[in-house]
Motif scaffolding. Structure first.
Motif, PDB file in Angstrom:
ATOM      1  N   TRP A  46      12.111  35.109 -12.084  1.00  0.00           N
ATOM      2  CA  TRP A  46      10.833  35.637 -11.596  1.00  0.00           C
ATOM      3  C   TRP A  46      10.708  37.140 -11.830  1.00  0.00           C
ATOM      4  CZ3 TRP A  46      10.876  32.537  -6.360  1.00  0.00           C
ATOM      5  CH2 TRP A  46      10.462  31.219  -6.609  1.00  0.00           C
ATOM      6  N   ARG A  47      11.819  37.832 -11.692  1.00  0.00           N
ATOM      7  CA  ARG A  47      11.770  39.273 -11.963  1.00  0.00           C
ATOM      8  C   ARG A  47      11.445  39.523 -13.423  1.00  0.00           C
ATOM      9  NH1 ARG A  47      13.780  42.226  -7.631  1.00  0.00           N
ATOM     10  NH2 ARG A  47      15.242  41.126  -6.261  1.00  0.00           N
ATOM     11  N   ALA A  48      12.040  38.727 -14.286  1.00  0.00           N
ATOM     12  CA  ALA A  48      11.783  38.880 -15.717  1.00  0.00           C
ATOM     13  C   ALA A  48      10.325  38.576 -16.048  1.00  0.00           C
ATOM     14  CB  ALA A  48      12.712  37.956 -16.520  1.00  0.00           C
ATOM     15  N   GLU A  49       9.710  37.713 -15.245  1.00  0.00           N
ATOM     16  CA  GLU A  49       8.301  37.369 -15.459  1.00  0.00           C
ATOM     17  C   GLU A  49       7.351  38.400 -14.853  1.00  0.00           C
ATOM     18  OE1 GLU A  49       7.952  33.510 -13.792  1.00  0.00           O
ATOM     19  OE2 GLU A  49       9.070  32.489 -15.402  1.00  0.00           O
ATOM     20  N   GLY A  50       7.933  39.445 -14.196  1.00  0.00           N
ATOM     21  CA  GLY A  50       7.108  40.529 -13.660  1.00  0.00           C
ATOM     22  C   GLY A  50       6.715  40.386 -12.205  1.00  0.00           C
ATOM     23  N   ILE A  51       7.314  39.423 -11.499  1.00  0.00           N
ATOM     24  CA  ILE A  51       7.000  39.282 -10.078  1.00  0.00           C
ATOM     25  C   ILE A  51       7.625  40.459  -9.319  1.00  0.00           C
ATOM     26  CG2 ILE A  51       7.167  37.827  -8.044  1.00  0.00           C
ATOM     27  CD1 ILE A  51       5.485  36.721 -10.388  1.00  0.00           C
ATOM     28  N   SER A  52       6.827  41.162  -8.510  1.00  0.00           N
ATOM     29  CA  SER A  52       7.352  42.297  -7.742  1.00  0.00           C
ATOM     30  C   SER A  52       7.236  42.055  -6.235  1.00  0.00           C
ATOM     31  CB  SER A  52       6.607  43.589  -8.118  1.00  0.00           C
ATOM     32  OG  SER A  52       5.207  43.431  -7.896  1.00  0.00           O
ATOM     33  N   ASP A  53       6.126  41.503  -5.781  1.00  0.00           N
ATOM     34  CA  ASP A  53       5.928  41.235  -4.352  1.00  0.00           C
ATOM     35  C   ASP A  53       6.235  39.766  -4.097  1.00  0.00           C
ATOM     36  OD1 ASP A  53       5.103  40.900  -1.745  1.00  0.00           O
ATOM     37  OD2 ASP A  53       3.234  42.025  -1.983  1.00  0.00           O
ATOM     38  N   LEU A  54       7.506  39.495  -3.770  1.00  0.00           N
ATOM     39  CA  LEU A  54       7.927  38.108  -3.609  1.00  0.00           C
ATOM     40  C   LEU A  54       7.201  37.433  -2.446  1.00  0.00           C
ATOM     41  CD1 LEU A  54       9.870  35.843  -4.548  1.00  0.00           C
ATOM     42  CD2 LEU A  54      11.428  36.621  -2.735  1.00  0.00           C
ATOM     43  N   GLY A  55       7.036  38.171  -1.328  1.00  0.00           N
ATOM     44  CA  GLY A  55       6.388  37.564  -0.162  1.00  0.00           C
ATOM     45  C   GLY A  55       5.009  37.049  -0.493  1.00  0.00           C
ATOM     46  N   ALA A  56       4.193  37.883  -1.139  1.00  0.00           N
ATOM     47  CA  ALA A  56       2.839  37.470  -1.503  1.00  0.00           C
ATOM     48  C   ALA A  56       2.876  36.322  -2.508  1.00  0.00           C
ATOM     49  CB  ALA A  56       2.079  38.656  -2.081  1.00  0.00           C
ATOM     50  N   TRP A  57       3.831  36.382  -3.448  1.00  0.00           N
ATOM     51  CA  TRP A  57       3.986  35.349  -4.480  1.00  0.00           C
ATOM     52  C   TRP A  57       4.270  33.992  -3.846  1.00  0.00           C
ATOM     53  CZ3 TRP A  57       3.492  33.971  -9.448  1.00  0.00           C
ATOM     54  CH2 TRP A  57       4.358  33.031 -10.006  1.00  0.00           C
ATOM     55  N   LEU A  58       5.165  33.956  -2.854  1.00  0.00           N
ATOM     56  CA  LEU A  58       5.541  32.692  -2.227  1.00  0.00           C
ATOM     57  C   LEU A  58       4.434  32.166  -1.309  1.00  0.00           C
ATOM     58  CD1 LEU A  58       9.287  33.410  -1.337  1.00  0.00           C
ATOM     59  CD2 LEU A  58       8.376  32.135  -3.293  1.00  0.00           C
ATOM     60  N   ARG A  59       3.777  33.069  -0.597  1.00  0.00           N
ATOM     61  CA  ARG A  59       2.718  32.624   0.326  1.00  0.00           C
ATOM     62  C   ARG A  59       1.482  32.157  -0.433  1.00  0.00           C
ATOM     63  NH1 ARG A  59       5.257  36.839   3.242  1.00  0.00           N
ATOM     64  NH2 ARG A  59       6.079  36.063   5.250  1.00  0.00           N
ATOM     65  N   GLU A  60       1.326  32.646  -1.647  1.00  0.00           N
ATOM     66  CA  GLU A  60       0.213  32.199  -2.477  1.00  0.00           C
ATOM     67  C   GLU A  60       0.336  30.725  -2.807  1.00  0.00           C
ATOM     68  OE1 GLU A  60      -0.946  32.932  -7.067  1.00  0.00           O
ATOM     69  OE2 GLU A  60      -0.716  34.770  -5.869  1.00  0.00           O
ATOM     70  N   ASP A  61       1.580  30.279  -2.955  1.00  0.00           N
ATOM     71  CA  ASP A  61       1.837  28.865  -3.268  1.00  0.00           C
ATOM     72  C   ASP A  61       3.119  28.453  -2.564  1.00  0.00           C
ATOM     73  OD1 ASP A  61       2.266  26.360  -4.241  1.00  0.00           O
ATOM     74  OD2 ASP A  61       2.192  26.911  -6.372  1.00  0.00           O
ATOM     75  N   PRO A  62       3.030  27.863  -1.357  1.00  0.00           N
ATOM     76  CA  PRO A  62       4.221  27.506  -0.583  1.00  0.00           C
ATOM     77  C   PRO A  62       5.199  26.605  -1.331  1.00  0.00           C
ATOM     78  CG  PRO A  62       2.250  27.337   0.773  1.00  0.00           C
ATOM     79  CD  PRO A  62       1.788  27.548  -0.638  1.00  0.00           C
ATOM     80  N   SER A  63       4.733  25.914  -2.365  1.00  0.00           N
ATOM     81  CA  SER A  63       5.665  25.042  -3.104  1.00  0.00           C
ATOM     82  C   SER A  63       6.748  25.865  -3.781  1.00  0.00           C
ATOM     83  CB  SER A  63       4.903  24.229  -4.146  1.00  0.00           C
ATOM     84  OG  SER A  63       4.355  25.065  -5.155  1.00  0.00           O
ATOM     85  N   ARG A  64       6.490  27.150  -4.039  1.00  0.00           N
ATOM     86  CA  ARG A  64       7.499  28.014  -4.652  1.00  0.00           C
ATOM     87  C   ARG A  64       8.649  28.257  -3.682  1.00  0.00           C
ATOM     88  NH1 ARG A  64       2.592  31.927  -6.611  1.00  0.00           N
ATOM     89  NH2 ARG A  64       1.997  30.770  -8.508  1.00  0.00           N
ATOM     90  N   ALA A  65       8.327  28.383  -2.379  1.00  0.00           N
ATOM     91  CA  ALA A  65       9.381  28.540  -1.380  1.00  0.00           C
ATOM     92  C   ALA A  65      10.224  27.270  -1.307  1.00  0.00           C
ATOM     93  CB  ALA A  65       8.772  28.868  -0.020  1.00  0.00           C
ATOM     94  N   LYS A  66       9.557  26.110  -1.414  1.00  0.00           N
ATOM     95  CA  LYS A  66      10.306  24.849  -1.409  1.00  0.00           C
ATOM     96  C   LYS A  66      11.205  24.748  -2.639  1.00  0.00           C
ATOM     97  CE  LYS A  66       6.844  22.368   1.313  1.00  0.00           C
ATOM     98  NZ  LYS A  66       5.882  21.234   1.363  1.00  0.00           N
ATOM     99  N   GLN A  67      10.729  25.314  -3.758  1.00  0.00           N
ATOM    100  CA  GLN A  67      11.547  25.341  -4.969  1.00  0.00           C
ATOM    101  C   GLN A  67      12.823  26.132  -4.717  1.00  0.00           C
ATOM    102  OE1 GLN A  67       9.443  26.948  -8.345  1.00  0.00           O
ATOM    103  NE2 GLN A  67      11.152  26.629  -9.757  1.00  0.00           N
ATOM    104  N   CYS A  68      12.721  27.243  -3.973  1.00  0.00           N
ATOM    105  CA  CYS A  68      13.899  28.036  -3.616  1.00  0.00           C
ATOM    106  C   CYS A  68      14.844  27.211  -2.748  1.00  0.00           C
ATOM    107  CB  CYS A  68      13.493  29.309  -2.874  1.00  0.00           C
ATOM    108  SG  CYS A  68      12.622  30.512  -3.886  1.00  0.00           S
ATOM    109  N   ALA A  69      14.290  26.489  -1.780  1.00  0.00           N
ATOM    110  CA  ALA A  69      15.124  25.705  -0.865  1.00  0.00           C
ATOM    111  C   ALA A  69      15.913  24.644  -1.612  1.00  0.00           C
ATOM    112  CB  ALA A  69      14.250  25.065   0.206  1.00  0.00           C
ATOM    113  N   HIS A  70      15.312  24.067  -2.656  1.00  0.00           N
ATOM    114  CA  HIS A  70      16.008  23.024  -3.421  1.00  0.00           C
ATOM    115  C   HIS A  70      17.183  23.581  -4.207  1.00  0.00           C
ATOM    116  CE1 HIS A  70      12.053  20.509  -3.287  1.00  0.00           C
ATOM    117  NE2 HIS A  70      12.805  20.316  -2.221  1.00  0.00           N
ATOM    118  N   GLN A  71      17.212  24.920  -4.413  1.00  0.00           N
ATOM    119  CA  GLN A  71      18.309  25.539  -5.156  1.00  0.00           C
ATOM    120  C   GLN A  71      19.517  25.827  -4.278  1.00  0.00           C
ATOM    121  OE1 GLN A  71      18.211  25.910  -8.493  1.00  0.00           O
ATOM    122  NE2 GLN A  71      16.162  24.968  -8.425  1.00  0.00           N
TER     123      GLN A  71
END
Length: 498
Positions: A46-71
């Motif tokens: 995600w950093r390589a893709e230019g994501i800087s504000d992780l909190g906003a990124w995850l809250r924009e699409d909660p499925s991304r947080a679930k993706q983290c949990a699966h890891q």
């Protein structure tokens, strides 16, 4: 053979590893060994893709947080974890993690991820989990990337503390505090929380120097009362207080307390200090305060020191009930008890009491003037009782202007009036009759229609004479004047009825 025998260092490492595993398993708190390396690779992507504000990124699409949990991989849990979550073993727990982490946990999980994203080696959160039996538990979670895993995140140690009882107690306390606060803020009477601790210290100073007669002390040193008033600190007031005193908000009221507690309040406050000096920490009295607009407020004040603060007076509750309306009603009833409602003069009951008082105390000589309104019955018969009442009110105006304290005037009957004149002889009584007649003439010039006409008689007490007898003598003289009025020509013209 030597290769088959472990060296000393190898044995020590094996022993220490065994101790560490046993310590982990028997720890009194829930411990989890987890592998976050997959999530670390996701973060790098995600950093390589230019994501800087992780909190906003995850809250924009909660499925991304679930993706983290699966890891995240659960490597091991200790016994306390299995007990806490009602699991038989690690596999049973891991297979049902979707029952453990659900509902309102997503936001706190995102906060944990943001802490790691920002480079922290430690992260923590307060959140809610569920046991496999469905019981809700409040937990305090603390996690740490273990030494040697800072680059890979392959060894994360989580400690989970069950704080359900503490949180339940906190919520209960919070509800209790909110309930108490609501009772305070929305009470229908004015409530003040005050600090009297400085007053208590001033009292202690007086005790140390041997003062025992406090009432005499404040009579000699009235400045001490002023000092005590200045040392009181108002901590809080409720909404009814703002309404009662006409304040926009609490700062507006607290900045103008000198306008609220003034004038008539000082004697009351002196009595309050005497109560406190005598150890009466719960007392009440009626006092006078003032609104910010300057209106006098009669209030019933109850003073009480909070339990647990009896030695310091650091917390005091003052409750004020507005009794202004009641006081006005009482004053009006008292007025009616001693006054004639139509003319606003005193009534017969007052005159009787005043006669008794003057007879006991004087000062003598005492003179009495008895007056009667001529032609009242004729005005009532020909023009109605409203016209007669208007005529009586005009007599009230005349007599109230003519008679000044310490003299008094009363309406003693339908058309009869009496004037009591302490320290007045015959000459003084005669002068007043002339003054009354002059005022009657002025009154008749001002009002058109029926004229006011009074028949009057005056008598002065001789030494040892009862005042009741003086009234009777004045009454006789009044009736003589009245007969002369009715027997004279032009009665109707004199009354303005022709």
């Amino acid at each position: 053979m030597q290769n088959d025998i472990p060296s000393g260092n190898t044995q020590q490492h094996a022993t220490r590893a065994g101790v560490d595993e046993e310590t982990f398993d028997l720890a009194p708190v829930s411990l989890w060994k987890e592998d976050y390396s997959g999530m670390k690779r996701l973060f790098d992507q995600w950093r390589a893709e230019g994501i800087s504000d992780l909190g906003a990124w995850l809250r924009e699409d909660p499925s991304r947080a679930k993706q983290c949990a699966h890891q995240i991989k659960v490597v091991a849990v200790n016994r306390r974890t299995l007990e806490l979550y009602e699991a038989t073993d690690r596999e049973h727990l891991v297979a049902n993690l979707d029952q453990v982490f659900r509902d309102d946990m997503i936001d706190t999980f995102i906060d944990e991820l943001v802490q790691l994203w920002q480079g922290g080696l430690n992260f923590s959160s307060y959140t809610v989990n569920y046991t496999l039996g469905g019981r809700r538990i409040d937990i305090q979670l603390s996690g740490r990337i273990m030494p040697g895993s800072e680059q890979s995140w392959d060894y994360i140690l989580l400690a989970i503390e069950n704080v359900t009882e503490r949180e339940t107690a906190r919520k209960k306390l919070s509800r209790s505090e909110n309930y108490a606060r609501g009772l305070f803020e929305y009470s229908p009477i004015s409530l003040w929380v005050e600090d009297f601790s400085h007053v208590k210290r001033l009292f202690d100073d007086l005790h140390r120097i041997g003062i025992t007669d406090f009432r005499t002390f404040i009579d000699v040193h009235p400045e001490f009362v002023e000092r005590c008033m200045q040392e009181i600190r108002v901590i809080d007031v409720n909404l009814q207080t703002l309404s009662m005193f006409g304040a926009q908000d609490k700062p507006a009221l607290l900045s103008r307390l000198s306008d609220v507690f003034r004038d008539d309040m000082r004697p009351h406050f002196s009595q309050q200090l005497i109560e406190l000096w005598n150890g009466n920490l719960l007392h009440q009295r009626e006092v006078v305060n003032y609104s910010l607009s300057g209106e006098a407020l009669n209030v019933h004040m109850q003073f009480s020191v909070f339990p647990g603060h009896e030695d310091s007076w650091g917390l005091v509750l003052v409750a004020l009930t507005d009794i202004t309306a009641r006081k006005k009603a009482e004053a009006y009833l008292e007025f009616l008890g001693k006054h004639d409602e139509l003319t606003k003069l005193h009534n017969r009951a007052f005159m009787v009491d005043e006669l008794n008082r003057l007879e006991r105390k004087g000062p003598f000589p005492v003179s009495v003037i008895v007056a009667d309104l001529n032609g009242l019955k004729q005005v009532n018969d020909e023009r109605g009782h409203a016209a007669g009442d208007a005529l009586l009110r005009r007599v009230g105006e005349v007599l109230s202007k003519a008679v000044e304290r310490p003299a008094s005037v009363a309406r003693t009957g339908g058309d009869e009036f009496a004037i009591l004149l302490p320290a007045t002889d015959e000459r003084g009584a005669g002068a007043l009759i002339e003054q009354i007649q002059q005022l009657v003439d002025l009154n008749n010039q001002f009002y058109s229609g029926v004229a006011v006409s009074l028949s009057m008689g005056a008598a002065t007490a001789v030494p040892g004479e009862r005042l009741e007898a003086v009234v009777q003598r004045a009454d006789v003289l009044m009736y003589e004047a009245k007969r002369a009025f009715y027997s004279g020509p032009g009665q109707e013209r004199r009354l303005g009825l022709d």
